[in-house]
Design an enzyme around this catalytic site. Sequence first.
Site, PDB file in Angstrom:
ATOM      1  N   THR A 176      47.894 133.297 -51.289  1.00 45.17           N
ATOM      2  CA  THR A 176      48.843 132.333 -50.712  1.00 45.17           C
ATOM      3  C   THR A 176      48.701 132.306 -49.191  1.00 45.17           C
ATOM      4  OG1 THR A 176      50.365 132.708 -52.544  1.00 45.17           O
ATOM      5  CG2 THR A 176      51.304 131.747 -50.540  1.00 45.17           C
ATOM      6  N   CYS A 196      56.771 131.965 -62.507  1.00 47.14           N
ATOM      7  CA  CYS A 196      57.513 131.395 -61.386  1.00 47.14           C
ATOM      8  C   CYS A 196      58.106 132.542 -60.583  1.00 47.14           C
ATOM      9  CB  CYS A 196      58.641 130.547 -61.958  1.00 47.14           C
ATOM     10  SG  CYS A 196      58.833 128.993 -61.151  1.00 47.14           S
TER      11      CYS A 196
HETATM   12  N1  PLP Z   1      46.168 130.337 -56.864  1.00 44.79           N
HETATM   13  C1  PLP Z   1      46.214 130.508 -58.194  1.00 44.79           C
HETATM   14  C2  PLP Z   1      45.419 129.603 -59.078  1.00 44.79           C
HETATM   15  C3  PLP Z   1      47.007 131.511 -58.735  1.00 44.79           C
HETATM   16  O1  PLP Z   1      47.063 131.670 -60.076  1.00 44.79           O
HETATM   17  C4  PLP Z   1      47.742 132.351 -57.867  1.00 44.79           C
HETATM   18  C5  PLP Z   1      48.630 133.412 -58.408  1.00 44.79           C
HETATM   19  O2  PLP Z   1      49.517 133.176 -59.179  1.00 44.79           O
HETATM   20  C6  PLP Z   1      47.639 132.136 -56.483  1.00 44.79           C
HETATM   21  C7  PLP Z   1      46.845 131.123 -56.018  1.00 44.79           C
HETATM   22  C8  PLP Z   1      48.411 132.973 -55.505  1.00 44.79           C
HETATM   23  O3  PLP Z   1      47.822 134.250 -55.343  1.00 44.79           O
HETATM   24  P1  PLP Z   1      48.627 135.417 -54.620  1.00 44.79           P
HETATM   25  O4  PLP Z   1      49.543 135.993 -55.641  1.00 44.79           O
HETATM   26  O5  PLP Z   1      47.579 136.409 -54.180  1.00 44.79           O
HETATM   27  O6  PLP Z   1      49.322 134.822 -53.456  1.00 44.79           O
END
Ligand code: PLP
Length: 388
Positions: free
Chosen positions: A73, A331
């Site tokens: 993120t 979520c």
């Molecule tokens: N992108 C996708 C496709 C994800 O499944 C997730 C996690 O749920 C993320 C981004 C976010 O990752 P992080 O938990 O390292 O912020």
Amino acid sequence: MVKKRIYLDWNATAPLLGSVRDAMLDALTLVGNPSSVHAEGRAARGLIEAARRDVALLVGVSPANVVFTATATEAANLVLSPVYRMGKAQLSIGHLYVSAIEHPAVRQGGRFAADQVSEIQVTEAGLVDLEALERLLGAHDATTGLPLVAVMAVNNETGVIQPIRDVATIVHAHGGLLVVDAVQAAGRMTLAVEENRADFLLLSAHKIGGPKGAGALVARGETLMPAPLIRGGGQEKGHRGGTENVAAIAGFGAAAAFARQGLEERNAAIGVLRDRLEAGMRQAAGDLVVHGADVVRVANTSFFTLPGLKAETGQIAFDLEGVALSAGAACSSGKVGASHVLTAMGQDAKTGALRMSLGPSTTVEEIDRVVEIFARIAARRKLSGEAA
Ligand code: PLP
């Protein structure tokens, strides 16, 4: 006898690998700050650079092109920037185009204002609509700056693999940059940046058996980078300030090394189990709808709707029977919202869908037990349907 729980929510997060735990525990015993020049500092630096090599190998880039962040993120917020730098020169991005099925980490648009973000439609099968992308980029106002496009490699709910190479061709023909969220693709398919031509990739350690709270932004080239999101003491070559989380990064490296090794065999075995699961469920409920089943998916994911069974109710029923799965994406608030992925695919999002995602330690016994449980839940749903 209490039955062992069955974990089928690997797309939400994967259990920590033993090799990762060992690497992290070793790293935690080191005292040095990786920016210090003394032996203690150099030892910590050594772990970070070894991890950088492992992450780079996973996606086929030079280690110099990997920037460690706290999460995917954060990496998304770093790369989704209206300002880029190439050495001392500054480059403006005029508009961000994100596919309608992106994870919220990307869909929120990072550092762009809401009116600078447009959505790219997807098809009913859950694939990004290349014609829609072509139309959007054809209408892009170049006077505002370059177009930036974000399309994920694999959708976290459906497991559908997106045509990244084709997306890259279109984006580059329009002079744009392509960001690919590869969080769900890592460890589930090969991810060579030179092949898919993505300009930037997002990775997250905890989806591949690494720790939560470790991510990376990977660049294809070395010169063009987004303006930093976190400025500070110049760590990560100035792209991400702050003393590095050495143990988490070391764990990420160990997870990346595991993800790379035996990838095809591992996923072939997982695919056999997923197909057995879906065949069993279809046998128990002929009206089962598996989303994205007509196109190419990663081997571990099954996203389905059982008519008459609300996803929320189904999730609770499975949980009570000892099975952890999710109703769409996990979520942050823990509540089950309507899936934006299902909506984008033109499906009825009211009933919702359940996601089972498997991993390397999922067993055939577990799958057979899940099919039995599914059959019971499906039968109950029919009974309540008749009574209604
Ligand atoms: N992108 C996708 C496709 C994800 O499944 C997730 C996690 O749920 C993320 C981004 C976010 O990752 P992080 O938990 O390292 O912020």
